[in-house]
Design an enzyme around this catalytic site. Structure first.
Site, PDB file in Angstrom:
ATOM      1  N   SER A   1     -24.034   0.327 -13.424  1.00  0.00           N
ATOM      2  CA  SER A   1     -24.428   0.749 -12.075  1.00  0.00           C
ATOM      3  C   SER A   1     -23.143   0.999 -11.308  1.00  0.00           C
ATOM      4  CB  SER A   1     -25.284  -0.309 -11.381  1.00  0.00           C
ATOM      5  OG  SER A   1     -25.698   0.189 -10.110  1.00  0.00           O
TER       6      SER A   1
ATOM      7  N   LEU B   1     -21.094   6.024  -8.669  1.00  0.00           N
ATOM      8  CA  LEU B   1     -20.257   7.223  -8.479  1.00  0.00           C
ATOM      9  C   LEU B   1     -18.913   6.955  -7.789  1.00  0.00           C
ATOM     10  CD1 LEU B   1     -22.944   9.911  -7.454  1.00  0.00           C
ATOM     11  CD2 LEU B   1     -22.049   9.384  -9.730  1.00  0.00           C
TER      12      LEU B   1
ATOM     13  N   CYS C   1     -28.188  10.657 -10.923  1.00  0.00           N
ATOM     14  CA  CYS C   1     -27.536   9.346 -10.914  1.00  0.00           C
ATOM     15  C   CYS C   1     -28.547   8.286 -10.479  1.00  0.00           C
ATOM     16  CB  CYS C   1     -26.325   9.315  -9.984  1.00  0.00           C
ATOM     17  SG  CYS C   1     -25.573   7.665  -9.957  1.00  0.00           S
TER      18      CYS C   1
ATOM     19  N   LYS D   1     -15.607  13.001 -13.821  1.00  0.00           N
ATOM     20  CA  LYS D   1     -16.584  12.130 -13.147  1.00  0.00           C
ATOM     21  C   LYS D   1     -17.288  12.917 -12.047  1.00  0.00           C
ATOM     22  CE  LYS D   1     -18.462   8.157 -11.958  1.00  0.00           C
ATOM     23  NZ  LYS D   1     -19.484   7.592 -12.858  1.00  0.00           N
ATOM     24  N   THR D   2     -18.552  12.615 -11.827  1.00  0.00           N
ATOM     25  CA  THR D   2     -19.286  13.295 -10.769  1.00  0.00           C
ATOM     26  C   THR D   2     -18.596  13.059  -9.421  1.00  0.00           C
ATOM     27  OG1 THR D   2     -21.372  13.045 -11.953  1.00  0.00           O
ATOM     28  CG2 THR D   2     -21.507  13.458  -9.574  1.00  0.00           C
TER      29      THR D   2
ATOM     30  N   SER E   1     -28.428   8.502 -18.067  1.00  0.00           N
ATOM     31  CA  SER E   1     -28.915   7.193 -18.503  1.00  0.00           C
ATOM     32  C   SER E   1     -30.256   6.884 -17.841  1.00  0.00           C
ATOM     33  CB  SER E   1     -27.896   6.102 -18.172  1.00  0.00           C
ATOM     34  OG  SER E   1     -27.564   6.146 -16.811  1.00  0.00           O
TER      35      SER E   1
ATOM     36  N   LYS F   1     -27.470  18.234 -14.686  1.00  0.00           N
ATOM     37  CA  LYS F   1     -27.662  17.038 -15.514  1.00  0.00           C
ATOM     38  C   LYS F   1     -28.924  16.355 -15.031  1.00  0.00           C
ATOM     39  CE  LYS F   1     -25.456  13.226 -17.701  1.00  0.00           C
ATOM     40  NZ  LYS F   1     -24.153  12.602 -17.502  1.00  0.00           N
TER      41      LYS F   1
ATOM     42  N   GLY G   1     -26.984   8.309 -26.755  1.00  0.00           N
ATOM     43  CA  GLY G   1     -27.040   7.503 -27.964  1.00  0.00           C
ATOM     44  C   GLY G   1     -26.335   8.066 -29.168  1.00  0.00           C
TER      45      GLY G   1
HETATM   46  C1  SIN Z   1     -22.623   6.123 -11.871  1.00  0.00           C
HETATM   47  O1  SIN Z   1     -21.503   6.425 -11.430  1.00  0.00           O
HETATM   48  O2  SIN Z   1     -23.372   5.355 -11.280  1.00  0.00           O
HETATM   49  C2  SIN Z   1     -23.079   6.714 -13.167  1.00  0.00           C
HETATM   50  C3  SIN Z   1     -23.154   8.177 -13.116  1.00  0.00           C
HETATM   51  C4  SIN Z   1     -24.511   8.693 -13.347  1.00  0.00           C
HETATM   52  O3  SIN Z   1     -25.348   8.026 -13.963  1.00  0.00           O
HETATM   53  O4  SIN Z   1     -24.792   9.819 -12.952  1.00  0.00           O
END
Ligand code: SIN
Length: 309
Positions: free
Chosen positions: A69, A72, A128, A44-45, A192, A162, A248
């Site tokens: 949503s 992070l 993000c 995870k980020t 996304s 990313k 996708g």
């Molecule tokens: C998130 O944790 O909100 C999603 C991660 C991302 O879209 O980078």
């Protein structure tokens, strides 16, 4: 059949692994990816400080697609500096995803990650869409260039970014020029697409709570944009920069499409969330089936060989 590939000089048994996104936050989740057929483990980020993330519900499926949503949620980079070395027993590349809330935070995180020998590569998440009040850095081209330049001065691992989807010819060119002027060795496209809206018709209510229901969209609905961004990056970036396609992917045919469009590997988010860690082995096996049916025996036989009219 040889479906090995590589990104940023790092060898992968096959092209399919997880996206920095769902179910890759805790040790248990990361061990499950390690124990699966995924060819790499992405965490995870991480941010400098631990984050609880946005209020729940913050993820919802709609058919094979998703809206999230998350904001992070993660235990902070110091926790990952201790946790990621424990994944080395899975004997696959470990990719650390991070973003600082400020440039100073990013530099502090990178300085820490540089010291963790078990980390094979670093992915900076400039995309993000779910941080209330914070713009997606990668839509600010000047800022992106500055961040890439400063991080590039200190980072000592293979690294990449990313990116969010771009939808305009001019924007493809602008970001590619910035990336070509940086030291990155791979791009992961796409995160996304942000600020979609999904409605629960029965309840006459938005599907998720944060940001008045607005969130990032995943799943097959976004594949055409993922493919387009992967293709554009392959066309515009230096040949030695690897392209990781995201968006996708639910079948081996989808993996094939991304590689045909120029990707070196792919990441899976929504399908992993919906199907669990078995998805990686299924997709790799289905890719082999597609290749066999088409008479290909290596990734290089068809990578970036998409025909135009
Ligand atoms: C998130 O944790 O909100 C999603 C991660 C991302 O879209 O980078």
């Amino acid at each position: 059949m040889d479906i090995t590939t590589s990104i940023a000089g790092i060898k992968l048994k096959h092209p399919v692994f997880n996206a920095a996104g769902p179910i890759c936050t805790t040790k248990e989740e990361l061990d499950a990816i390690g124990a699966s057929a995924a060819s790499a483990i992405v965490c995870k980020t991480m941010t400098k400080e631990p984050r609880k993330g946005n209020p729940e519900p913050r993820y919802a499926d709609f058919g094979r697609n998703s809206i999230n949503s998350m904001g992070l949620p993660n235990p902070g980079y110091k926790a990952y500096m201790a946790l990621l070395p424990q994944l080395a027993r899975h004997e696959k590349p470990i990719i650390a995803s991070f973003i600082g809330m400020t440039l100073e935070d990013s530099l502090e995180i990178v300085a820490g990650l540089n010291e963790v020998k078990e980390i094979a590569a670093i992915e900076m998440n400039l995309s993000c869409p779910n941080l209330p009040g914070k713009p997606q850095v990668a839509y600010d081209f000047q800022r992106s260039g500055e961040v890439l330049a400063e991080v590039g001065k200190i980072i000592r691992k293979p690294w990449g970014v990313k990116l969010p989807p771009y939808f305009d010819e001019v924007h493809f060119k602008l970001i590619a020029d910035i990336l070509n002027g940086s030291t990155i060795q791979f791009v992961s496209v796409i995160n996304s697409p942000g600020n979609g809206l999904v409605i629960d018709r029965d309840k006459e209510q938005v599907a998720i709570r944060p940001k008045q229901g607005f969130g990032g969209i995943g799943g097959p609905a976004i594949k055409p944009f993922g493919l387009a961004n992967a293709r554009k990056m392959r066309q515009l970036l230096k040949p030695k920069t690897s392209v990781v396609g995201v968006g996708g992917i639910t079948t081996g045919g989808d993996v094939f499409d991304y590689i045909l469009a120029g990707a070196d590997a792919v990441q899976v988010g929504t399908a992993f969330m919906q199907e669990g860690p078995g998805v990686f082995g299924r997709l790799a096996a289905e890719l082999e089936e597609v290749m066999t049916a088409k008479g290909y025996s290596r990734i290089a036989d068809f990578r970036n060989k998409l025909k135009e009219w």
